[in-house]
Scaffold this motif. Structure first.
Motif, PDB file in Angstrom:
ATOM      1  N   HIS A 152       0.826  -1.208   0.000  1.00  0.00           N
ATOM      2  CA  HIS A 152       0.000   0.000   0.000  1.00  0.00           C
ATOM      3  C   HIS A 152       0.855   1.250   0.000  1.00  0.00           C
ATOM      4  N   ASN A 153       2.134   1.068  -0.257  1.00  0.00           N
ATOM      5  CA  ASN A 153       3.077   2.178  -0.328  1.00  0.00           C
ATOM      6  C   ASN A 153       3.020   3.066   0.918  1.00  0.00           C
ATOM      7  N   LEU A 154       2.946   2.417   2.059  1.00  0.00           N
ATOM      8  CA  LEU A 154       2.953   3.136   3.332  1.00  0.00           C
ATOM      9  C   LEU A 154       4.339   2.978   3.947  1.00  0.00           C
ATOM     10  N   GLU A 155       4.859   4.065   4.496  1.00  0.00           N
ATOM     11  CA  GLU A 155       6.170   3.983   5.125  1.00  0.00           C
ATOM     12  C   GLU A 155       6.137   3.010   6.306  1.00  0.00           C
ATOM     13  N   PHE A 156       7.072   2.103   6.329  1.00  0.00           N
ATOM     14  CA  PHE A 156       7.229   1.235   7.499  1.00  0.00           C
ATOM     15  C   PHE A 156       8.096   1.966   8.521  1.00  0.00           C
ATOM     16  N   ALA A 157       9.137   2.616   7.983  1.00  0.00           N
ATOM     17  CA  ALA A 157       9.995   3.448   8.823  1.00  0.00           C
ATOM     18  C   ALA A 157      10.368   4.687   8.022  1.00  0.00           C
ATOM     19  N   SER A 158      10.752   5.742   8.738  1.00  0.00           N
ATOM     20  CA  SER A 158      11.150   6.963   8.031  1.00  0.00           C
ATOM     21  C   SER A 158      12.497   6.738   7.339  1.00  0.00           C
ATOM     22  N   LYS A 159      13.004   7.752   6.647  1.00  0.00           N
ATOM     23  CA  LYS A 159      14.266   7.648   5.899  1.00  0.00           C
ATOM     24  C   LYS A 159      14.203   6.508   4.878  1.00  0.00           C
ATOM     25  N   SER A 160      13.108   6.471   4.117  1.00  0.00           N
ATOM     26  CA  SER A 160      12.904   5.407   3.130  1.00  0.00           C
ATOM     27  C   SER A 160      13.103   4.032   3.752  1.00  0.00           C
ATOM     28  N   ASN A 161      12.361   3.753   4.792  1.00  0.00           N
ATOM     29  CA  ASN A 161      12.432   2.479   5.507  1.00  0.00           C
ATOM     30  C   ASN A 161      13.820   2.169   6.036  1.00  0.00           C
ATOM     31  N   GLY A 162      14.575   3.220   6.324  1.00  0.00           N
ATOM     32  CA  GLY A 162      15.889   3.011   6.919  1.00  0.00           C
ATOM     33  C   GLY A 162      17.026   2.937   5.926  1.00  0.00           C
ATOM     34  N   TYR A 163      16.715   2.931   4.614  1.00  0.00           N
ATOM     35  CA  TYR A 163      17.783   2.848   3.599  1.00  0.00           C
ATOM     36  C   TYR A 163      18.685   4.081   3.664  1.00  0.00           C
ATOM     37  N   GLU A 164      18.086   5.207   4.064  1.00  0.00           N
ATOM     38  CA  GLU A 164      18.838   6.459   3.957  1.00  0.00           C
ATOM     39  C   GLU A 164      19.318   7.015   5.290  1.00  0.00           C
ATOM     40  N   GLY A 165      19.450   6.178   6.274  1.00  0.00           N
ATOM     41  CA  GLY A 165      19.998   6.695   7.521  1.00  0.00           C
ATOM     42  C   GLY A 165      19.635   5.841   8.717  1.00  0.00           C
ATOM     43  N   LEU A 166      20.573   5.777   9.643  1.00  0.00           N
ATOM     44  CA  LEU A 166      20.336   4.992  10.855  1.00  0.00           C
ATOM     45  C   LEU A 166      19.394   5.711  11.809  1.00  0.00           C
ATOM     46  N   ASP A 167      19.165   7.014  11.546  1.00  0.00           N
ATOM     47  CA  ASP A 167      18.318   7.772  12.464  1.00  0.00           C
ATOM     48  C   ASP A 167      16.849   7.677  12.084  1.00  0.00           C
ATOM     49  N   CYS A 168      16.437   6.515  11.555  1.00  0.00           N
ATOM     50  CA  CYS A 168      15.043   6.357  11.139  1.00  0.00           C
ATOM     51  C   CYS A 168      14.167   5.968  12.331  1.00  0.00           C
ATOM     52  N   GLU A 169      12.859   6.150  12.133  1.00  0.00           N
ATOM     53  CA  GLU A 169      11.896   5.771  13.176  1.00  0.00           C
ATOM     54  C   GLU A 169      10.764   4.963  12.566  1.00  0.00           C
ATOM     55  N   LEU A 170      10.201   4.066  13.351  1.00  0.00           N
ATOM     56  CA  LEU A 170       9.103   3.259  12.836  1.00  0.00           C
ATOM     57  C   LEU A 170       7.852   4.102  12.619  1.00  0.00           C
ATOM     58  N   LYS A 171       7.137   3.809  11.527  1.00  0.00           N
ATOM     59  CA  LYS A 171       5.933   4.577  11.203  1.00  0.00           C
ATOM     60  C   LYS A 171       4.697   3.675  11.160  1.00  0.00           C
ATOM     61  N   ILE A 172       4.797   2.521  11.786  1.00  0.00           N
ATOM     62  CA  ILE A 172       3.690   1.556  11.630  1.00  0.00           C
ATOM     63  C   ILE A 172       2.451   1.929  12.418  1.00  0.00           C
ATOM     64  N   ASN A 173       2.556   2.997  13.244  1.00  0.00           N
ATOM     65  CA  ASN A 173       1.346   3.391  13.966  1.00  0.00           C
ATOM     66  C   ASN A 173       0.558   4.427  13.172  1.00  0.00           C
ATOM     67  N   ASN A 174       0.512   4.249  11.842  1.00  0.00           N
ATOM     68  CA  ASN A 174      -0.318   5.145  11.026  1.00  0.00           C
ATOM     69  C   ASN A 174      -1.750   4.627  10.997  1.00  0.00           C
ATOM     70  N   GLU A 175      -2.649   5.525  10.602  1.00  0.00           N
ATOM     71  CA  GLU A 175      -4.073   5.227  10.698  1.00  0.00           C
ATOM     72  C   GLU A 175      -4.464   3.991   9.883  1.00  0.00           C
ATOM     73  N   LYS A 176      -3.873   3.889   8.672  1.00  0.00           N
ATOM     74  CA  LYS A 176      -4.288   2.794   7.786  1.00  0.00           C
ATOM     75  C   LYS A 176      -3.874   1.445   8.348  1.00  0.00           C
ATOM     76  N   GLN A 177      -2.640   1.383   8.846  1.00  0.00           N
ATOM     77  CA  GLN A 177      -2.162   0.133   9.436  1.00  0.00           C
ATOM     78  C   GLN A 177      -3.001  -0.231  10.666  1.00  0.00           C
ATOM     79  N   ILE A 178      -3.284   0.760  11.486  1.00  0.00           N
ATOM     80  CA  ILE A 178      -4.073   0.497  12.700  1.00  0.00           C
ATOM     81  C   ILE A 178      -5.466  -0.002  12.329  1.00  0.00           C
ATOM     82  N   ASN A 179      -6.050   0.617  11.291  1.00  0.00           N
ATOM     83  CA  ASN A 179      -7.375   0.164  10.850  1.00  0.00           C
ATOM     84  C   ASN A 179      -7.356  -1.288  10.397  1.00  0.00           C
ATOM     85  N   HIS A 180      -6.269  -1.657   9.724  1.00  0.00           N
ATOM     86  CA  HIS A 180      -6.161  -3.045   9.253  1.00  0.00           C
ATOM     87  C   HIS A 180      -6.139  -4.013  10.434  1.00  0.00           C
ATOM     88  N   ILE A 181      -5.320  -3.672  11.433  1.00  0.00           N
ATOM     89  CA  ILE A 181      -5.238  -4.538  12.616  1.00  0.00           C
ATOM     90  C   ILE A 181      -6.583  -4.574  13.346  1.00  0.00           C
TER      91      ILE A 181
END
Lengths: 296, 443
Positions: B209-238
């Motif tokens: 669904h082209n939703l970020e799993f983590a920031s910084k392009s899912n971590g490809y672009e930096g170790l300072d990434c953060e998880l983004k799985i608490n977005n509305e769409k993912q939460i709705n799915h769960i």
């Protein structure tokens, strides 16, 4: 009282004689322990190229983690239940087996068998009985109208691992209690019986107090067993789940260190575990041992 | 024999012996540690044998070192003792750790150095992209890759009057709700189960669904990434899955695959989501009903669903050997990517072929007409070019993060937490891990 003493003529010989043992202890016990201690103050990558000294960071991170504290709680509940269950069953079986006259040897041998089963296998056996999808006993439980689901429910999972762990340990306790009971003079029990004491009274007032050194030893051993050697059971049955409900300390060390390659945190956890078990053992010796009656 | 004769004889013998030694110089050994057991291990041995028989200069010795985590640990221990193998198979979640280890010889560099001019665009991009750095350089050679798909019980579907599913067009999650409801109504004990819930319901759900799993392009672009799985769409799915638990349209069978699989085999669940590499196993164990495979469901608002992402492992080359050894390693990597080897690998194990050539060849041979379900995974994986978000995940301590997600999901399923609370907690707990990882590598 006469004192017997042997003297070595050479002063160096005794040192040479204990040298192998000292070397073994140093290399296999102290060296890794010191390494673990050093590692617990460091942040390092798995390959060991980046090592950085971080003082107590690993420890503070642990105690800030609510799940680590929960894991300590689970470990205490798990160990206490496992030890209590296996000691009580071991004691009960020994008391019963001690009264049997026919086939004594055969019955004793059967009761010792489970100890030869590895913890991992014990776990698998109980899983086959109680797994909600394919367990034989689980189907029976469900038919009784109880909603049994250890895959989903934390307390159900905890029950399975406690059962599997204590079942394995019962034989160990049984052997020690059996030996302890045979060391109790028959005359004491017979005298009590002649005075009109019933079997339960005789057990409670004579056998149990005289058994207390064994009971004490077995308690220490059982708690150590529950802390460290139940790893295989947790690994095969629940992998610490569901929702971390069976994630005991020693399993968390393995998960974070071996699987997750977080060496610093894993080492810090080992140190905490070591301190915890030393404390428990010292406390047991200090307070419980006072109540123990050694004969002779 | 006179004395002189004897001396001559021995001299000649020695000369012959040494010359023979020169000619029959032992081949250079290339060590490869992997985690492929059983049937997969036999295929590995086959592939190695073909390589060893094809030339005399090098000899690849493949050794199974246990499960994935054990293989990585064996590699780490060996490297610390300076006895590392040339090639190590490491699972996809260990990618970041291997990449940052400082101990590896990147595969794109190796192939270039050894004169192999490889056009990487002839490879399946969603497979390669998982093992590329942020600049698109391939760090390790993809080996066994799979992706999750949906298995369903054809016999139960027919009985419930549900039309069979397409092998290319995914059903929507709304339709899934209706299908599972019909299954339950027709008397099946449960609707759907899923194996590897973090991988199938969070990681792949995000990618498709082209939703970020983590920031910084899912971590490809930096170790300072953060998880983004608490977005509305993912939460709705769960939350939707949780609500389906009330009438058993969805139920939980365990973190791994054993529990859910046995529910599917016992026909307690009509639908089962798991890796495409489970085909061989199901073929063997299911005798009393028909089953088929469909792509994973998507949301109705996602008109052009992205590719799914892979799971599996890749081959890493360790530094520290002589130049000559690496010639052998490169030749072997090249051998692995050969069309015939890839076809063999795909047919025997169900894992994807990694080159487009091999895939086209399989199509031309009519393999997918004979076994149409084998193609569902490849089609789902290649239906679109990967975006920066759907190309893969690159996280430190990913194993612990998966564990955290699994734990929090379990707390949703057993009613201890709301979906929002669990996803928030999962992100927060994972971020602590990510910061720890970042600190380890930042000097």
């Amino acid at each position: 009282m006469l004192k017997k003493r042997s003297y070595f003529k050479s002063k160096t010989l005794p040192y040479i004689l204990i040298l192998p043992q000292v070397l073994v202890t140093l290399t296999f016990f102290y060296w890794p322990a010191v390494q673990g201690l050093a590692q617990s103050f460091m942040l390092s990558d798995p390959f060991g190229f980046n090592n950085r000294f971080v003082w107590f960071d690993n420890f503070t991170a642990l105690f800030k983690d609510p799940l680590y504290l929960k894991s300590i709680g689970i470990t205490l509940i798990f160990s206490a239940s496992t030890a209590a269950l296996s000691i009580c069953s071991g004691l009960f079986l020994a008391a019963m087996a001690n009264r049997i006259f026919k086939f004594k040897a055969v019955i004793r041998t059967f009761l010792i068998w489970p100890y030869a089963v590895a913890p991992a296998i014990s776990g698998i056996l109980w899983l086959f009985l109680l797994h909600p999808s394919f367990g034989v006993a689980a189907i029976a439980i469900k038919n009784m109208g109880i909603e049994w689901n250890p895959v989903l429910k934390g307390n159900h999972a905890l029950i399975i691992v406690i059962l599997a762990s204590s079942w394995k340990q019962v034989s160990y306790n049984f052997v020690f209690f059996m030996a302890g009971m045979q060391a109790i003079p028959k005359s004491l029990i017979e005298a009590a019986a002649m005075d009109g004491a019933g079997p339960f009274r005789r057990f409670w007032s004579i056998t149990l107090p005289l058994l207390s050194p064994t009971l004490f030893f077995v308690t220490v051993m059982n708690i150590i067993f529950a802390f460290f050697e139940t790893f295989g059971i947790i690994h095969t049955v629940t992998q610490g789940g569901p929702g971390g409900a069976t994630n005991i300390l020693v399993y968390k060390v393995y998960q974070d260190g071996f699987i997750g390659l977080n060496l610093g945190s894993s080492a810090a956890q080992s140190i905490v575990l070591m301190i915890l078990i030393i404390t428990i053992t010292v406390l047991q010796f200090k307070y419980v041992e006072k109540k123990v009656q050694y004969t002779g | 024999m006179t004395r002189q004769n004897r001396v001559t004889f021995i001299a000649v013998l020695l000369i012959v012996f040494f010359c023979a030694g020169q000619v029959l110089a032992a081949p250079i050994e290339i060590h490869w540690w992997h985690a492929m057991r059983g049937a997969r291990g036999e295929v590995v041995d086959n592939i190695v044998k073909v390589f060893n028989d094809s030339q005399t200069e090098f000899k690849v010795i493949a050794t199974c070192k246990g499960e994935y985590d054990e293989v990585v640990n064996a590699g780490i221990a060996a490297l610390r003792a300076k006895k590392q193998p040339h090639i190590l198979q490491a699972f996809e979640v260990g990618t970041q750790t291997m990449m940052l280890s400082g101990a590896i010889y990147p595969v794109y560099q190796l192939m270039k150095d050894k004169g192999y001019n490889i056009d990487w665009s002839t490879y399946l991009q969603p497979v390669l992209s998982y093992y590329m750095d942020a600049d698109g350089n391939l760090m390790s050679m993809p080996f066994n890759s799979s992706t999750p798909v949906m298995y369903y019980n054809v016999t139960l579907f027919e009985k419930a009057g549900i039309p069979l599913l397409s092998k290319t067009d995914p059903v929507t999650w709304d339709e899934m709700g209706e299908i599972t409801a019909k299954l339950i109504k027709s008397g099946v004990a449960g609707g759907m189960v899923t194996a590897w819930q973090s991988w199938t319901q969070v990681e792949n759900y995000s990618a498709m669904h082209n939703l970020e799993f983590a920031s910084k392009s899912n971590g490809y672009e930096g170790l300072d990434c953060e998880l983004k799985i608490n977005n509305e769409k993912q939460i709705n799915h769960i939350a939707r899955l949780k609500s389906w638990m009330d009438d058993k349209r969805f139920f939980y069978g365990g973190q791994k695959y054993q529990g859910p699989k046995s529910e599917f085999i016992a026909q307690n669940a009509g639908i089962y989501i798991d890796s495409i590499s489970g085909i061989a196993n199901l073929k063997k164990s299911i005798k009393d009903f028909k089953w088929d495979i469909a792509p994973l469901p998507v949301e109705s608002w996602m008109k052009e669903p992205q590719n799914s992402i892979i799971g599996g492992a890749s081959l890493w080359v360790f530094k520290g050997y002589k130049d000559k050894d690496y010639e052998g390693v490169a030749a072997f990597m090249n051998h692995l990517a050969r069309t015939d080897m890839q076809i063999l690998w795909h047919k025997e194990t169900g894992y994807f072929p990694i080159t487009i050539n091999a895939y086209e060849q399989l199509k031309a041979d009519g393999y997918y007409e004979e076994f149409p379900y084998q193609e569902v995974g490849v089609k789902q994986l290649t239906r679109r070019n990967p975006t920066k978000i759907s190309r893969g995940l690159r996280l430190g301590y990913f194993i612990q993060i998966r564990n955290i997600i699994n734990e929090e999901l379990e707390l949703v399923w057993n009613g201890s937490k709301t979906p929002k609370q669990a996803m928030d907690d999962a992100a927060a707990r994972s971020n602590v891990k990510l910061r720890e990882f970042e600190k380890t590598y930042k000097q």
